[in-house]
Write an enzyme that holds these catalytic residues in place. Structure first.
Site, PDB file in Angstrom:
ATOM      1  N   CYS A  71       0.907  -1.318  -0.048  1.00  0.00           N
ATOM      2  CA  CYS A  71      -0.057   0.210  -0.039  1.00  0.00           C
ATOM      3  C   CYS A  71       0.709   1.092  -0.072  1.00  0.00           C
ATOM      4  O   CYS A  71       1.994   1.299   0.567  1.00  0.00           O
ATOM      5  CB  CYS A  71      -0.922   0.189   1.251  1.00  0.00           C
ATOM      6  N   MET A  88      -8.010   0.504   0.569  1.00  0.00           N
ATOM      7  CA  MET A  88      -7.385  -0.619   1.686  1.00  0.00           C
ATOM      8  C   MET A  88      -7.502   0.279   3.082  1.00  0.00           C
ATOM      9  O   MET A  88      -7.669  -0.128   4.177  1.00  0.00           O
ATOM     10  CB  MET A  88      -6.095  -0.844   1.360  1.00  0.00           C
ATOM     11  N   GLU A  89      -7.452   1.513   2.995  1.00  0.00           N
ATOM     12  CA  GLU A  89      -7.524   2.530   4.105  1.00  0.00           C
ATOM     13  C   GLU A  89      -9.017   2.304   4.861  1.00  0.00           C
ATOM     14  O   GLU A  89      -9.089   2.193   6.083  1.00  0.00           O
ATOM     15  CB  GLU A  89      -7.353   4.085   3.785  1.00  0.00           C
ATOM     16  N   ASP A 139     -12.243  -5.657  21.631  1.00  0.00           N
ATOM     17  CA  ASP A 139     -11.226  -5.682  22.809  1.00  0.00           C
ATOM     18  C   ASP A 139     -12.191  -5.080  24.041  1.00  0.00           C
ATOM     19  O   ASP A 139     -11.967  -5.582  25.063  1.00  0.00           O
ATOM     20  CB  ASP A 139     -10.142  -4.798  22.287  1.00  0.00           C
TER      21      ASP A 139
END
Length: 154
Positions: free
Chosen positions: A74, A109-110, A124
């Site tokens: 990337c 992709m970002e 999480d």
């Protein structure tokens, strides 16, 4: 099907040279779905770690800015906009990431990285309440700009 651009004629992976491409406005939207139990969804406002959705928003924005350090081929991009929106649904939380730039290559992709990391952050922040959490359907929803134009998932 087009040739995979990240491989040269010898089959070696390489970073694509985008220097000849036009710098245009490019935008991408990606989603992820975090499947949570009804009990975990009900407990979100009392989470002792803080608001999982707000922490996920910040994590997604930060992740979009780090995409080129995480994914080897990337290009580092000057992001002009990143947003993370979350929507609570009966079976979990839908994460929608939007990324935009003016550059010679796209921001798919970002957006995908932002959606993925935001979803992992929700995991999480809630894993103490539910060990059965699943992250599903990380996918590109739409992209615009560049040589290939616009695309939208049906």
């Amino acid at each position: 099907m087009n040739k995979l651009s990240h491989y040269d004629d010898a089959g070696q992976a390489h970073m694509v040279d985008v220097s000849a491409k036009s710098q245009t406005r490019r935008e991408a939207v990606a989603e992820a779905f975090v499947e949570l139990s009804a009990q975990t969804l009900a407990a979100l406002p009392q989470n002792p770690k803080g608001n999982p959705l707000e922490v996920a928003r910040f994590a997604g924005i930060q992740a979009a800015k780090q995409t080129s350090t995480l994914i080897p081929m990337c290009h580092p991009l000057p992001l002009s906009y990143v947003d993370i929106a979350t929507e609570i649904e009966p079976e979990g939380i839908r994460v929608r990431a939007t990324a935009a730039t003016v550059a010679g290559t796209g921001v798919e992709m970002e957006a995908m990285t932002a959606a993925s990391i935001a979803a992992l952050t929700i995991y999480d922040m809630t894993k103490a309440l539910d060990k059965g959490i699943r992250i599903r359907h990380v996918q590109l929803i739409a992209k615009s700009g560049g040589k290939s134009g616009s695309w939208r998932r049906e």
